[in-house]
Write a protein that holds these residues in place. Structure first.
Motif, PDB file in Angstrom:
ATOM      1  N   ARG A  25       0.817  -1.186  -0.009  1.00 36.72           N
ATOM      2  CA  ARG A  25       0.044   0.070   0.210  1.00 36.72           C
ATOM      3  C   ARG A  25       0.839   1.192  -0.039  1.00 36.72           C
ATOM      4  N   THR A  26       0.450   2.225  -0.770  1.00 37.21           N
ATOM      5  CA  THR A  26       1.286   3.354  -0.892  1.00 37.21           C
ATOM      6  C   THR A  26       0.570   4.626  -0.871  1.00 37.21           C
ATOM      7  N   GLU A  27       0.947   5.853  -0.146  1.00 35.38           N
ATOM      8  CA  GLU A  27       0.118   7.121  -0.212  1.00 35.38           C
ATOM      9  C   GLU A  27       1.394   7.989  -1.171  1.00 35.38           C
ATOM     10  N   CYS A  28       0.591   8.642  -1.963  1.00 36.88           N
ATOM     11  CA  CYS A  28       1.259   9.492  -2.845  1.00 36.88           C
ATOM     12  C   CYS A  28       0.861  10.961  -2.605  1.00 36.88           C
ATOM     13  N   PRO A  38      -3.414  14.000  -0.692  1.00 34.09           N
ATOM     14  CA  PRO A  38      -2.917  12.727  -0.551  1.00 34.09           C
ATOM     15  C   PRO A  38      -3.760  11.654  -1.288  1.00 34.09           C
ATOM     16  N   GLN A  40      -4.216   7.211  -2.257  1.00 36.28           N
ATOM     17  CA  GLN A  40      -3.697   6.013  -1.498  1.00 36.28           C
ATOM     18  C   GLN A  40      -3.651   4.969  -3.097  1.00 36.28           C
ATOM     19  N   CYS A 151       5.936   9.362  -3.112  1.00 31.17           N
ATOM     20  CA  CYS A 151       5.129   8.174  -2.634  1.00 31.17           C
ATOM     21  C   CYS A 151       5.974   7.434  -1.536  1.00 31.17           C
ATOM     22  N   GLN A 154       2.996   2.474   2.973  1.00 29.86           N
ATOM     23  CA  GLN A 154       2.150   2.643   4.221  1.00 29.86           C
ATOM     24  C   GLN A 154       1.851   1.318   5.219  1.00 29.86           C
TER      25      GLN A 154
END
Length: 427
Positions: A25-28, A38, A40, A151, A154
């Motif tokens: 999982r990534t937050e950009c 932001p 997800q 990025c 998470q």
């Protein structure tokens, strides 16, 4: 999604490469100018590295984006070769190190809503300790059209590859870890950077009335904080600017130079499509402004090539006798049918001249040229009084230099990337 090729540079004793994929999982975080929050997404990465190598060897590792966190938003088409990824690969286990990764600015045209296509990133690691060394993807950044989307994972990310390091024959194995050859030690490099050293090219700030025979006068390089109004929103930036003068009878031919090197072009820019101009602000004995302007770009600018700010030129006819100051004023950039206006947040005097009033001179109004006789001049001096134009000093900490015309032009070609970011996937 295009999966980039992955090659591995091995030492003499290294065994063939092995690759594995991980998803996380990534937050950009979009660039601030986009005004978007932001978002997800999920990143899938394949890491390629040698399965085994020896202490002392320097191996190349490759990070391939199998899936980026999201698609290109429905805001702007991204031109070919306008997107560049960079990031950090974490080495752990027998040896700990942050491996700087960077990919080339290579991508096909990406339409609005299209899948993001990112090039494979490469970096190198010098092996120092026997044992198992794991490689895990970390944070990364995507630079598009001169802006960064940053990025970060998470969740805990699993190792994507492992190198089994054996002792070198007769080697000490004590070398220090060496980051990749890209020179990037940060997962989210800033296209903007600092303003750079200002230097001290200016002569003494004390007027010298005895220099009546002097013809050329070099101004002081000053850091000008600009507040820009662009078609896609407001922007603040600081640019080093210098005003020089050459005596021409009783008038002075002015040259305004933007001293900082400029950014690389994020896209193809047609010839004769960008034109800058400025109103130089007069102070001290004289008042008003002097219009200076630069030529349009004579040749097309290829994507990836540097963009140069041309010198802005004009003629100053003094409207008063005494010590007159010259400061960078409002900068206007016309590009492809759009206009961007940048106003200094405060006055920064670059040059002081010892002037003699000329008929029809600038005092109390604007001047765009003219010539006459008489007058003397003195060297440049530093200044910094509050501007009379109504904009208070903001003290903004935006340390990005004014990245030439691409930053302030406000066109779809040059500034479309300012709103580049990731958007959540759609069903």
């Amino acid at each position: 999604m295009l999966v980039g090729g992955a090659g591995v540079l091995l030492g003499v004793a290294a065994v063939p490469a092995q690759a594995a994929e991980v998803s996380y999982r990534t937050e950009c975080v979009p660039p601030p100018i986009s005004g978007l929050p932001p978002v997800q997404g999920t990143t899938t990465v394949a890491v390629t590295a040698p399965a085994a190598a020896k202490v002392g060897e320097e191996v190349e590792v490759v990070w391939t984006f199998v899936q980026a966190a999201s698609k290109n938003p429905d805001l702007v088409d991204l031109p070919a070769n306008s997107v560049q990824p960079s990031g950090t690969l974490k080495a752990a286990g027998a040896q700990a190190a942050d491996i700087a990764m960077r990919g080339p600015r290579e991508n096909p045209p990406i339409p609005k809503g299209g899948a993001m296509v990112l090039s494979a990133m490469k970096g190198t690691l010098k092996l120092t300790t026997p044992g198992a060394v794991t490689l895990t993807p970390g944070a990364y950044a995507i630079n598009a059209m001169s802006t960064d989307t940053k990025c970060a994972p998470q969740e805990a990310v699993q190792a994507a590859a492992t190198i089994n390091v054996t002792p070198a024959d007769g080697g000490s194995g004590t070398s220090s870890p060496t980051p990749g050859p890209t020179g990037s030690g940060s997962p989210s490099p800033s296209p903007t950077g600092g303003p750079g050293p200002s230097g001290s090219p200016a002569p003494s700030g004390t007027p010298a009335p005895t220099t009546s025979g002097q013809t050329d006068f070099t101004g002081k390089e000053v850091q000008v904080p600009y507040k820009c109004k662009t078609p896609i929103g407001d922007k603040e930036a600081t640019s080093p600017v210098q005003i020089d003068a050459r005596r021409n009878g009783g008038s002075f031919d002015l040259t305004v130079r933007f001293k900082e090197s400029v950014m690389d072009s994020p896209a193809e820019i047609p010839a004769d499509s960008v034109k800058p101009s400025m109103e130089v602000v007069l102070g001290g004995a004289d008042t008003g402004t002097v219009h200076v302007e630069g030529p349009t770009n004579a040749e097309p600018i290829k994507a990836g090539d540097p963009i140069e700010i041309p010198d802005l030129t004009g003629t100053y006819k003094p409207g008063a006798s005494g010590e007159s100051t010259l400061s960078p004023g409002v900068l206007t950039v016309e590009a492809l049918g759009t206009t961007t206006t940048c106003t200094p947040a405060k006055t920064e005097v670059s040059l002081t001249l010892d002037t003699t009033q000329q008929p029809g001179g600038a005092a109390g109004g604007s001047s765009s040229g003219g010539s006459s006789s008489g007058g003397s001049a003195a060297g440049g001096s530093a200044g910094g009084s509050a501007s009379g134009g109504g904009l208070a000093e903001t003290g903004a900490e935006d340390d990005a230099t004014l990245k030439a015309l691409a930053l302030v032009a406000g066109t779809a070609v040059l500034l479309g990337g300012a709103v580049f970011t990731f958007l959540p996937r759609r069903p």
